[in-house]
Each structure stands twice: as C-alpha cells, then as structure tokens.
Scaffold this motif. Structure first.
Motif, PDB file in Angstrom:
ATOM      1  N   MET A   1     124.425  59.812  79.452  1.00 53.40           N
ATOM      2  CA  MET A   1     125.387  58.977  78.702  1.00 53.40           C
ATOM      3  C   MET A   1     126.770  59.389  79.572  1.00 53.40           C
ATOM      4  O   MET A   1     127.184  59.973  80.137  1.00 53.40           O
ATOM      5  N   ALA A   2     127.378  57.968  79.833  1.00 51.56           N
ATOM      6  CA  ALA A   2     128.968  57.914  80.798  1.00 51.56           C
ATOM      7  C   ALA A   2     129.928  58.810  79.551  1.00 51.56           C
ATOM      8  O   ALA A   2     130.047  58.124  78.398  1.00 51.56           O
ATOM      9  N   ASN A   3     131.120  59.354  79.484  1.00 54.01           N
ATOM     10  CA  ASN A   3     131.834  59.807  79.376  1.00 54.01           C
ATOM     11  C   ASN A   3     132.976  58.797  79.755  1.00 54.01           C
ATOM     12  O   ASN A   3     134.048  59.232  80.166  1.00 54.01           O
ATOM     13  N   THR A   4     133.820  57.546  79.336  1.00 54.96           N
ATOM     14  CA  THR A   4     133.727  57.094  80.345  1.00 54.96           C
ATOM     15  C   THR A   4     135.767  57.549  79.704  1.00 54.96           C
ATOM     16  O   THR A   4     135.973  57.570  78.826  1.00 54.96           O
ATOM     17  N   GLU A   5     135.906  57.868  81.043  1.00 55.41           N
ATOM     18  CA  GLU A   5     137.507  58.153  80.788  1.00 55.41           C
ATOM     19  C   GLU A   5     138.588  56.374  81.653  1.00 55.41           C
ATOM     20  O   GLU A   5     138.454  56.133  83.151  1.00 55.41           O
ATOM     21  N   LYS A   6     139.440  56.115  80.939  1.00 61.96           N
ATOM     22  CA  LYS A   6     140.290  54.828  81.333  1.00 61.96           C
ATOM     23  C   LYS A   6     141.623  55.702  81.495  1.00 61.96           C
ATOM     24  O   LYS A   6     142.379  54.538  81.945  1.00 61.96           O
ATOM     25  N   THR A   7     142.006  56.555  80.992  1.00 66.87           N
ATOM     26  CA  THR A   7     143.774  56.517  80.863  1.00 66.87           C
ATOM     27  C   THR A   7     143.989  56.984  82.879  1.00 66.87           C
ATOM     28  O   THR A   7     144.886  56.683  83.129  1.00 66.87           O
ATOM     29  N   PHE A   8     143.065  58.599  83.055  1.00 66.61           N
ATOM     30  CA  PHE A   8     143.226  58.290  84.808  1.00 66.61           C
ATOM     31  C   PHE A   8     143.267  56.436  85.433  1.00 66.61           C
ATOM     32  O   PHE A   8     143.934  56.438  86.764  1.00 66.61           O
ATOM     33  N   ARG A   9     141.915  56.820  84.768  1.00 68.44           N
ATOM     34  CA  ARG A   9     141.104  55.352  85.689  1.00 68.44           C
ATOM     35  C   ARG A   9     142.854  53.689  86.144  1.00 68.44           C
ATOM     36  O   ARG A   9     142.372  53.153  86.897  1.00 68.44           O
ATOM     37  N   ALA A 125     136.221  67.899  91.349  1.00 72.45           N
ATOM     38  CA  ALA A 125     137.416  69.076  91.269  1.00 72.45           C
ATOM     39  C   ALA A 125     137.799  68.721  89.387  1.00 72.45           C
ATOM     40  O   ALA A 125     138.411  67.496  89.185  1.00 72.45           O
ATOM     41  N   THR A 126     137.608  69.638  87.927  1.00 73.97           N
ATOM     42  CA  THR A 126     137.794  68.727  86.881  1.00 73.97           C
ATOM     43  C   THR A 126     137.619  67.013  86.872  1.00 73.97           C
ATOM     44  O   THR A 126     139.173  66.460  86.537  1.00 73.97           O
ATOM     45  N   ALA A 127     136.305  66.995  87.755  1.00 73.78           N
ATOM     46  CA  ALA A 127     136.264  65.067  87.399  1.00 73.78           C
ATOM     47  C   ALA A 127     135.400  65.191  86.567  1.00 73.78           C
ATOM     48  O   ALA A 127     134.746  63.999  86.092  1.00 73.78           O
ATOM     49  N   ALA A 128     133.933  65.954  87.120  1.00 70.24           N
ATOM     50  CA  ALA A 128     132.699  65.375  86.516  1.00 70.24           C
ATOM     51  C   ALA A 128     132.129  64.991  84.840  1.00 70.24           C
ATOM     52  O   ALA A 128     131.367  64.833  84.574  1.00 70.24           O
ATOM     53  N   HIS A 129     133.140  65.929  84.174  1.00 71.32           N
ATOM     54  CA  HIS A 129     133.162  65.541  83.051  1.00 71.32           C
ATOM     55  C   HIS A 129     133.176  64.339  82.258  1.00 71.32           C
ATOM     56  O   HIS A 129     132.973  63.692  81.706  1.00 71.32           O
ATOM     57  N   TRP A 130     134.051  63.363  83.275  1.00 75.53           N
ATOM     58  CA  TRP A 130     133.739  62.122  83.449  1.00 75.53           C
ATOM     59  C   TRP A 130     132.633  61.149  83.584  1.00 75.53           C
ATOM     60  O   TRP A 130     133.191  59.693  83.615  1.00 75.53           O
ATOM     61  N   PHE A 131     131.815  61.951  84.736  1.00 77.33           N
ATOM     62  CA  PHE A 131     130.887  61.159  85.167  1.00 77.33           C
ATOM     63  C   PHE A 131     129.356  60.615  84.076  1.00 77.33           C
ATOM     64  O   PHE A 131     128.915  61.264  83.367  1.00 77.33           O
ATOM     65  N   ASP A 132     129.295  59.366  84.445  1.00 76.20           N
ATOM     66  CA  ASP A 132     127.649  59.168  84.075  1.00 76.20           C
ATOM     67  C   ASP A 132     126.580  59.864  85.177  1.00 76.20           C
ATOM     68  O   ASP A 132     126.102  59.431  86.100  1.00 76.20           O
ATOM     69  N   MET A 133     126.689  62.016  84.312  1.00 78.35           N
ATOM     70  CA  MET A 133     126.124  62.063  85.516  1.00 78.35           C
ATOM     71  C   MET A 133     124.070  61.264  85.817  1.00 78.35           C
ATOM     72  O   MET A 133     123.604  62.147  86.857  1.00 78.35           O
ATOM     73  N   PRO A 134     122.661  60.871  85.145  1.00 79.03           N
ATOM     74  CA  PRO A 134     122.261  60.358  85.871  1.00 79.03           C
ATOM     75  C   PRO A 134     122.480  59.920  86.789  1.00 79.03           C
ATOM     76  O   PRO A 134     121.797  59.997  87.858  1.00 79.03           O
ATOM     77  N   TRP A 203     118.142  68.401  86.948  1.00 77.64           N
ATOM     78  CA  TRP A 203     116.884  69.034  86.302  1.00 77.64           C
ATOM     79  C   TRP A 203     117.002  68.592  84.503  1.00 77.64           C
ATOM     80  O   TRP A 203     115.689  68.684  83.703  1.00 77.64           O
ATOM     81  N   THR A 204     117.738  68.307  84.331  1.00 71.52           N
ATOM     82  CA  THR A 204     117.992  68.440  82.173  1.00 71.52           C
ATOM     83  C   THR A 204     118.698  67.105  82.154  1.00 71.52           C
ATOM     84  O   THR A 204     118.695  66.800  80.910  1.00 71.52           O
ATOM     85  N   VAL A 205     119.384  66.008  83.078  1.00 74.62           N
ATOM     86  CA  VAL A 205     119.465  64.753  82.401  1.00 74.62           C
ATOM     87  C   VAL A 205     118.256  63.581  82.660  1.00 74.62           C
ATOM     88  O   VAL A 205     116.935  63.992  82.959  1.00 74.62           O
ATOM     89  N   GLU A 206     118.152  63.093  81.638  1.00 70.91           N
ATOM     90  CA  GLU A 206     117.334  62.091  81.053  1.00 70.91           C
ATOM     91  C   GLU A 206     117.343  60.465  81.779  1.00 70.91           C
ATOM     92  O   GLU A 206     117.829  60.339  81.901  1.00 70.91           O
ATOM     93  N   PRO A 207     116.677  60.084  82.783  1.00 65.82           N
ATOM     94  CA  PRO A 207     115.929  61.283  83.224  1.00 65.82           C
ATOM     95  C   PRO A 207     115.955  62.177  84.237  1.00 65.82           C
ATOM     96  O   PRO A 207     116.416  61.571  85.540  1.00 65.82           O
ATOM     97  N   PRO A 208     114.334  63.372  84.414  1.00 69.16           N
ATOM     98  CA  PRO A 208     115.454  63.678  85.559  1.00 69.16           C
ATOM     99  C   PRO A 208     115.559  63.504  87.379  1.00 69.16           C
ATOM    100  O   PRO A 208     114.773  62.537  87.478  1.00 69.16           O
ATOM    101  N   VAL A 209     116.506  63.685  88.141  1.00 72.70           N
ATOM    102  CA  VAL A 209     116.734  62.913  89.204  1.00 72.70           C
ATOM    103  C   VAL A 209     115.812  64.835  89.999  1.00 72.70           C
ATOM    104  O   VAL A 209     116.625  65.922  90.404  1.00 72.70           O
TER     105      VAL A 209
END
Length: 305
Positions: A1-9, A125-134, A203-209
């Motif tokens: 699931m994406a953690n959409t961030e619009k403040t910095f964007r 750097a201090t950014a991945a928490h806003w990514f759609d990780m899969p 290996w933990t995201v769904e589906p795994p990459v």
C-alpha cells in the motif's frame, strides 16, 4: 500500500531551499559505509540514483564516487532547489543531474528513460516511508545491474543526551511535542518512528518481488552517541533545533490546520521557549542555550542477484 505524501511533493522552490538550509546532513562515515558495503559485495561505481533526492545533498555527496549520478524527486520545487544548489557541480544533465520522477517510476518517464540493468546503486535517505514499496522494488529490479544494491536509511525521534542540563525534563518536553503533532502523522511517519522495521522488503511485500538476495540483506542501527547525522551527537542551539523541527511534514500539516497560530503561538516556537526555560533552570546562561543529543539511525541494504 502506498503511503502517499503530498506535503513535500507540493513544496515550492523557496520551501525546498528552507528545507535544505535547516536539515542536518548525514555523517561522512555513513556515506563511506554504504559505498564500502556496495563495492565489497560486487557492486560497481558507474551509475547511482538518489530517490526522493529533495535538495540534492545526498546525490551531491555520493556523486564523487560514481561516474554518473541522477537525483529523482516527484516535487518540481525540490528539483529546482537541487539544480540551483548544485549548479556549480554540473547539475545540468551531465555527471550530476536532477529530474522529476517518482520512486515507483524510477526514471521510466524521462526522455530518454533510465535503461534496464543500467544502475549500480539506488539510495533513498529518509524517503522510503512514502514509497509504494511493491512498485518501487519492481522498478528497482528492472533498472539495477546484477550485483547492484539498494541502500535505504532514516532516523527516529530525537533523544537528549544526559550531558544537557535538565535533560530529563527536556526529553519529557520533546515527548510532549511529539504527542502534540502525532495526529498529523501519516503512515509513513509511523514507519520512520518504528525505525523501518515494518518497511516492505522484496520478499515481504505482496506480491513478492524476485531478483533480490534475502541472504545478503544488511541492517545497521546507530544509537544516539554514534556518528549517523553530520555532527554525530550534535550540540544544537535552540534556534537551530526550532528550524530543523519546522521542516517536519507533520509540523507543516499542523501549521496548515492552525493558520492563526503564528509567531509565539506556533507549536515549534512554544516548544523552543519551553526548552530555553528548562535549560536556564538547569544553569545554562541565557542566550547560549544548546541541546546535546541525536536521533537513532538505521540503514538497510538489499542486493540484486
């Protein structure tokens, strides 16, 4: 699931410059560790991507190790800032360039796009928490060369050093400040406070990459006394602390929700005045109030097969 961030964007170029001015950079030992681990595990030093590059300090610092460095950010304001601050380093499409692109696209929207299997190291750097990780891991698997690396890092909440006068009460006030802005946290902010322990890995995201080596996963944690931020365990003036806290996205959202709370009513300004008072009560001279402390740091490195 994406953690959409619009403040910095949505940052303007002026907001990007303020962010660059008041955020602490990372310690050179951290940069050295990333490059050393990357090369010692088979990584090459031709092409680097810095994702969520912001004002470009990370890309600029690491570019000296790579033949080609590209900083990517979804914010046009941040990219304008990065280009401006790095104009003397050829940030014009040459050795060091900055382009508007998301972590999920990883340059597939550029002309020409970032080619498949062309990148040696991806950093965030201090950014991945806003990514759609899969989606990010799928794009990373596409652009990375075999033996390439993904290095992701960030820092947790501020902890006051016992060397600071009245440090226990100051830490209590820091915790109260954190609680006050907590309602303005997005899921990504929560991930950061959890030191990325719940961040999705290939290996933990769904589906795994596929395409990444779980057995080579590397994690390093820093406590509050080690060298993670540029100044190690810095001694910050309360003015610098106020400016740094003012760059936090939950603070930006708090301010947007309290348009009349300006000047001495601002949440960070009230915090600063309380810390100044506590330092003086601890014996520190007025006008010379400083807080010693740092934030917990963490680094994750994932290798491409």
């Amino acid at each position: 699931m994406a953690n959409t961030e619009k403040t910095f964007r949505d940052y303007t170029a002026d907001q990007g410059k303020n962010y660059a001015l008041n955020r602490l950079d990372y310690h050179q030992d951290l940069y050295n560790l990333i490059v050393s681990h990357h090369t010692s595990t088979g990584g090459q030093l031709d092409a680097l991507i810095d994702v969520g590059t912001g004002p470009g300090n990370v890309a600029s610092n690491l570019s000296k190790h790579f033949a080609h460095t590209t900083g990517l950010d979804p914010s046009e304001g941040m990219i304008a800032t990065a280009r401006s601050l790095n104009s003397d380093r050829g940030a014009d499409g040459g050795k060091l360039r900055f382009e508007v692109s998301t972590a999920e696209d990883l340059g597939s929207n550029l002309n020409p796009p970032i080619a498949d299997a062309s990148i040696d190291l991806i950093v965030a750097a201090t950014a991945a928490h806003w990514f759609d990780m899969p989606a990010f891991w799928r794009s990373a698997a596409r652009v990375l060369k075999p033996g390439g690396s993904v290095a992701i890092w960030g820092s947790g909440n501020l902890h006051t050093s016992p060397g600071t006068p009245n440090w226990e009460k100051i830490q209590q006030r820091i915790d109260e400040f954190e609680a006050m802005i907590r309602p303005y946290f997005l899921p990504g902010n929560v991930l950061t406070r959890g030191l990325y322990k719940e961040l999705g890995l290939p290996w933990t995201v769904e589906p795994p990459v596929e395409g990444f080596d779980k057995n080579q996963f590397f994690r390093r944690d820093w406590d509050t006394t080690e060298k993670f931020l540029a100044l190690g365990a810095p001694e910050l003036s309360v003015a610098a602390l106020e400016k740094m806290l003012g760059t936090m996205s939950p603070v930006t959202r708090w301010r947007e929700d309290h348009p009349d709370a300006t000047g001495e009513k601002d949440v960070v300004r009230v915090f600063r005045r309380d810390v100044e008072r506590l330092l003086r009560e601890g014996g520190m001279e007025e006008g010379k109030e400083k807080v010693q402390g740092s934030a917990q740091g963490f680094l994750l490195i994932v290798k491409k097969i």
